[in-house]
Design a protein around this motif. Structure first.
Motif, PDB file in Angstrom:
ATOM      1  N   ARG A 131      18.639 -29.060 -18.264  1.00 53.98           N
ATOM      2  CA  ARG A 131      19.717 -29.576 -17.407  1.00 53.98           C
ATOM      3  C   ARG A 131      19.357 -29.535 -15.924  1.00 53.98           C
ATOM      4  N   SER A 132      18.433 -28.669 -15.552  1.00 56.71           N
ATOM      5  CA  SER A 132      18.059 -28.506 -14.143  1.00 56.71           C
ATOM      6  C   SER A 132      16.668 -29.052 -13.859  1.00 56.71           C
ATOM      7  N   ASP A 133      16.239 -30.015 -14.624  1.00 57.56           N
ATOM      8  CA  ASP A 133      14.890 -30.563 -14.444  1.00 57.56           C
ATOM      9  C   ASP A 133      14.706 -31.028 -12.996  1.00 57.56           C
ATOM     10  N   GLU A 134      13.632 -30.508 -12.354  1.00 51.53           N
ATOM     11  CA  GLU A 134      13.409 -30.777 -10.940  1.00 51.53           C
ATOM     12  C   GLU A 134      13.075 -32.233 -10.652  1.00 51.53           C
ATOM     13  N   TYR A 135      12.663 -32.974 -11.659  1.00 47.26           N
ATOM     14  CA  TYR A 135      12.284 -34.369 -11.466  1.00 47.26           C
ATOM     15  C   TYR A 135      13.328 -35.334 -12.033  1.00 47.26           C
ATOM     16  N   MET A 136      14.516 -34.819 -12.277  1.00 44.07           N
ATOM     17  CA  MET A 136      15.641 -35.617 -12.774  1.00 44.07           C
ATOM     18  C   MET A 136      15.357 -36.249 -14.141  1.00 44.07           C
TER      19      MET A 136
ATOM     20  N   TRP B 112      -3.940 -25.552 -22.661  1.00 42.86           N
ATOM     21  CA  TRP B 112      -3.206 -25.026 -23.812  1.00 42.86           C
ATOM     22  C   TRP B 112      -3.645 -23.606 -24.151  1.00 42.86           C
ATOM     23  N   LEU B 113      -4.803 -23.172 -23.645  1.00 41.02           N
ATOM     24  CA  LEU B 113      -5.314 -21.838 -23.941  1.00 41.02           C
ATOM     25  C   LEU B 113      -5.041 -20.852 -22.808  1.00 41.02           C
ATOM     26  N   ALA B 114      -4.256 -21.276 -21.820  1.00 42.56           N
ATOM     27  CA  ALA B 114      -3.905 -20.405 -20.692  1.00 42.56           C
ATOM     28  C   ALA B 114      -2.604 -19.671 -21.026  1.00 42.56           C
ATOM     29  N   ARG B 115      -2.704 -18.393 -21.249  1.00 45.28           N
ATOM     30  CA  ARG B 115      -1.534 -17.621 -21.677  1.00 45.28           C
ATOM     31  C   ARG B 115      -0.606 -17.311 -20.508  1.00 45.28           C
ATOM     32  N   LYS B 116       0.691 -17.472 -20.749  1.00 46.52           N
ATOM     33  CA  LYS B 116       1.694 -17.033 -19.790  1.00 46.52           C
ATOM     34  C   LYS B 116       2.065 -15.586 -20.094  1.00 46.52           C
TER      35      LYS B 116
ATOM     36  N   LEU C  95      20.321 -31.670 -24.283  1.00 46.07           N
ATOM     37  CA  LEU C  95      20.140 -30.994 -23.005  1.00 46.07           C
ATOM     38  C   LEU C  95      20.254 -29.486 -23.241  1.00 46.07           C
ATOM     39  N   PHE C  96      19.397 -28.724 -22.570  1.00 46.28           N
ATOM     40  CA  PHE C  96      19.426 -27.276 -22.727  1.00 46.28           C
ATOM     41  C   PHE C  96      19.319 -26.644 -21.344  1.00 46.28           C
ATOM     42  N   ASP C  97      19.659 -25.378 -21.247  1.00 44.64           N
ATOM     43  CA  ASP C  97      19.573 -24.674 -19.973  1.00 44.64           C
ATOM     44  C   ASP C  97      18.104 -24.447 -19.624  1.00 44.64           C
ATOM     45  N   GLY C  98      17.687 -24.963 -18.473  1.00 42.54           N
ATOM     46  CA  GLY C  98      16.298 -24.802 -18.060  1.00 42.54           C
ATOM     47  C   GLY C  98      15.882 -25.902 -17.119  1.00 42.54           C
ATOM     48  N   GLY C  99      14.672 -25.774 -16.606  1.00 38.43           N
ATOM     49  CA  GLY C  99      14.119 -26.760 -15.698  1.00 38.43           C
ATOM     50  C   GLY C  99      13.006 -27.547 -16.353  1.00 38.43           C
ATOM     51  N   HIS C 100      12.054 -27.989 -15.520  1.00 31.79           N
ATOM     52  CA  HIS C 100      10.972 -28.822 -16.038  1.00 31.79           C
ATOM     53  C   HIS C 100       9.892 -28.005 -16.728  1.00 31.79           C
ATOM     54  N   GLY C 101       9.569 -26.856 -16.170  1.00 30.43           N
ATOM     55  CA  GLY C 101       8.525 -26.020 -16.738  1.00 30.43           C
ATOM     56  C   GLY C 101       9.085 -24.884 -17.565  1.00 30.43           C
ATOM     57  N   GLY C 102       8.177 -24.137 -18.193  1.00 29.52           N
ATOM     58  CA  GLY C 102       8.575 -22.969 -18.955  1.00 29.52           C
ATOM     59  C   GLY C 102       9.349 -23.272 -20.214  1.00 29.52           C
ATOM     60  N   ILE C 103       9.108 -24.435 -20.825  1.00 28.82           N
ATOM     61  CA  ILE C 103       9.886 -24.818 -22.006  1.00 28.82           C
ATOM     62  C   ILE C 103       9.005 -24.965 -23.248  1.00 28.82           C
ATOM     63  N   SER C 104       7.792 -24.426 -23.205  1.00 27.86           N
ATOM     64  CA  SER C 104       6.895 -24.606 -24.350  1.00 27.86           C
ATOM     65  C   SER C 104       7.411 -23.929 -25.614  1.00 27.86           C
ATOM     66  N   TYR C 105       8.334 -22.956 -25.465  1.00 29.34           N
ATOM     67  CA  TYR C 105       8.924 -22.313 -26.631  1.00 29.34           C
ATOM     68  C   TYR C 105       9.714 -23.297 -27.491  1.00 29.34           C
ATOM     69  N   ARG C 106      10.052 -24.457 -26.931  1.00 28.86           N
ATOM     70  CA  ARG C 106      10.833 -25.447 -27.663  1.00 28.86           C
ATOM     71  C   ARG C 106       9.960 -26.401 -28.487  1.00 28.86           C
ATOM     72  N   TYR C 107       8.661 -26.390 -28.255  1.00 29.50           N
ATOM     73  CA  TYR C 107       7.803 -27.394 -28.885  1.00 29.50           C
ATOM     74  C   TYR C 107       7.676 -27.191 -30.400  1.00 29.50           C
TER      75      TYR C 107
ATOM     76  N   ALA D 192       9.974 -36.308 -27.539  1.00 29.80           N
ATOM     77  CA  ALA D 192       9.673 -36.385 -26.108  1.00 29.80           C
ATOM     78  C   ALA D 192      10.436 -35.292 -25.371  1.00 29.80           C
ATOM     79  N   HIS D 193       9.693 -34.360 -24.779  1.00 28.85           N
ATOM     80  CA  HIS D 193      10.278 -33.290 -23.973  1.00 28.85           C
ATOM     81  C   HIS D 193      10.208 -33.691 -22.497  1.00 28.85           C
ATOM     82  N   ALA D 194      11.356 -33.829 -21.864  1.00 30.43           N
ATOM     83  CA  ALA D 194      11.434 -34.174 -20.437  1.00 30.43           C
ATOM     84  C   ALA D 194      10.497 -35.333 -20.092  1.00 30.43           C
ATOM     85  N   PRO D 195      10.647 -36.470 -20.757  1.00 28.71           N
ATOM     86  CA  PRO D 195       9.722 -37.579 -20.522  1.00 28.71           C
ATOM     87  C   PRO D 195      10.000 -38.309 -19.216  1.00 28.71           C
ATOM     88  N   ASP D 196       8.940 -38.832 -18.601  1.00 25.01           N
ATOM     89  CA  ASP D 196       9.114 -39.715 -17.442  1.00 25.01           C
ATOM     90  C   ASP D 196       9.871 -40.958 -17.906  1.00 25.01           C
ATOM     91  N   THR D 197      11.059 -41.141 -17.405  1.00 25.82           N
ATOM     92  CA  THR D 197      11.843 -42.324 -17.743  1.00 25.82           C
ATOM     93  C   THR D 197      12.964 -42.470 -16.717  1.00 25.82           C
TER      94      THR D 197
END
Length: 355
Positions: free
Chosen positions: A299-304, A77-81, A327-339, A181-186
């Motif tokens: 919508r483009s989550d790599e793990y469905m 959580w302390l690793a800056r992008k 559903l929003f435009d994006g993949g699995h990663g890079g979505i922390s702005y939504r939290y 739940a953001h992109a939960p395993d289900t």
């Protein structure tokens, strides 16, 4: 020219000053003692307190528990992008804006040497549900100005953390009263089955079909080769969570033939029993009692997991459980702005309950 040392933080853009406080704690767990992987019982625990909680002007506030994704360590959580604030800084900016109820946000570490625990109790990894629900939650309520009630306690996470956010309120409804739940395993056939064939190929081509050899290679390497180990390790770690071998602590039962990738039905059924889509119908009362359920995915989550999230939402609709799904435009990663915005919406909902 003279370089001077300063006794003050560097400031933006390195570590933005916070209006609230961020505590980096270390705790010792009894629930994790003797875990079969030999993983540490000493864990980091991060707690962000909003400005009102920091100033002592807010009490009886909500607590939000944040769960990390698979392979995540808490210090991630302390690793800056590049060019982005940390999630903690986003939280602080949100609370400082003055239109969000005060809260504490707790970052929980459930890392294992296999990559994660799925926040479940397992004879293959340890008692991570007990650690979170019976140790971390009371610890926070004793030390921070929380309401100390399930109605004002929520859980959120991304990916495997999103999985934990879905299932813990079903398994421990006495603890949590809301979830995000953001992109939960289900919908396990969508998100996991593809890993099985990849695992078979890696085992065949590099390890003589042996998971023992793969794990030995993985553990002694000084770098993580996702292309080599990623899917195979994920399949094994999920087996440690969903189908541990109770007669052999520390061992797992795989749901597929490691030679052919064919499913082993009786073990696969054990996995499906932990699939939130399947769990929901057995926990209708617990789900209906939650004050806020929000599920979302790119919508483009790599793990469905967009497909899985949609299946979970459809099942909640069938069961008559109030929730929101996005559903929003994006993949699995890079979505922390939504939290942070999702947490704000949750806290406003819990504040309405109080009023």
């Amino acid at each position: 020219m003279t370089l001077r040392q300063l006794d003050e933080p560097p400031g933006t853009p390195w570590r933005r000053p916070l209006a609230g406080t961020f505590d980096e704690l270390v705790v010792e767990s009894e629930a994790l003692a003797g875990n079969p992987l030999g993983d540490p019982t000493r864990r980091p625990l991060y707690v962000y307190s909003s400005p009102g909680a920091t100033a002592g002007t807010a009490s009886g506030i909500s607590a939000v528990y944040v769960l990390q994704g698979f392979s995540g360590q808490l210090d991630g959580w302390l690793a800056r992008k590049p060019f982005e604030p940390l999630f903690i800084e986003r939280l602080d900016a949100m609370f400082s804006a003055g239109d969000c109820p005060d809260a504490v946000v707790v970052f929980v570490d459930a890392w294992t040497s296999l990559g994660g625990s799925q926040f479940l109790n397992s004879t293959a990894t340890g008692n991570y549900t007990d650690y979170l629900c019976d140790e971390v939650v009371p610890f926070i309520d004793e030390r921070y100005p929380t309401a100390g009630s399930r109605a004002r306690r929520a859980v959120t996470g991304h990916s495997s953390g999103g999985y934990g956010a879905l299932v813990l309120p079903m398994l421990r409804p006495d603890v949590f009263g809301a979830l995000i739940a953001h992109a939960p395993d289900t919908l396990f056939e969508a998100c996991y089955m593809g890993d099985f064939s990849h695992a078979v190929r890696v085992l065949r081509d590099h390890y003589d079909g042996s998971y023992e050899k793969l794990l030995e290679d993985f553990r002694q390497s000084d770098r993580f080769n996702w292309g080599r180990w990623g899917e195979a390790l994920n399949a094994y770690a999920m087996a440690a969570a969903y189908s541990p071998d109770s007669e052999r602590p520390g061992q797992v039962l795989l749901p597929f033939d490691t030679r052919t990738s064919q499913l082993i039905p009786e073990i696969w059924e054990r996995w499906l029993a932990y699939d939130p889509v399947r769990m929901a119908s057995n926990h209708v009362t617990e789900l209906q009692a939650l004050h806020h359920i929000h599920v979302e995915a790119g919508r483009s989550d790599e793990y469905m997991l967009d497909v899985g999230g949609g299946a979970f939402s459809a099942e909640l609709e069938r069961l008559g459980v109030e929730h929101s799904f996005e559903l929003f435009d994006g993949g699995h990663g890079g979505i922390s702005y939504r939290y942070a915005p999702a947490i704000r919406n949750l806290l406003l909902k819990l504040k309405d309950l109080e009023d």
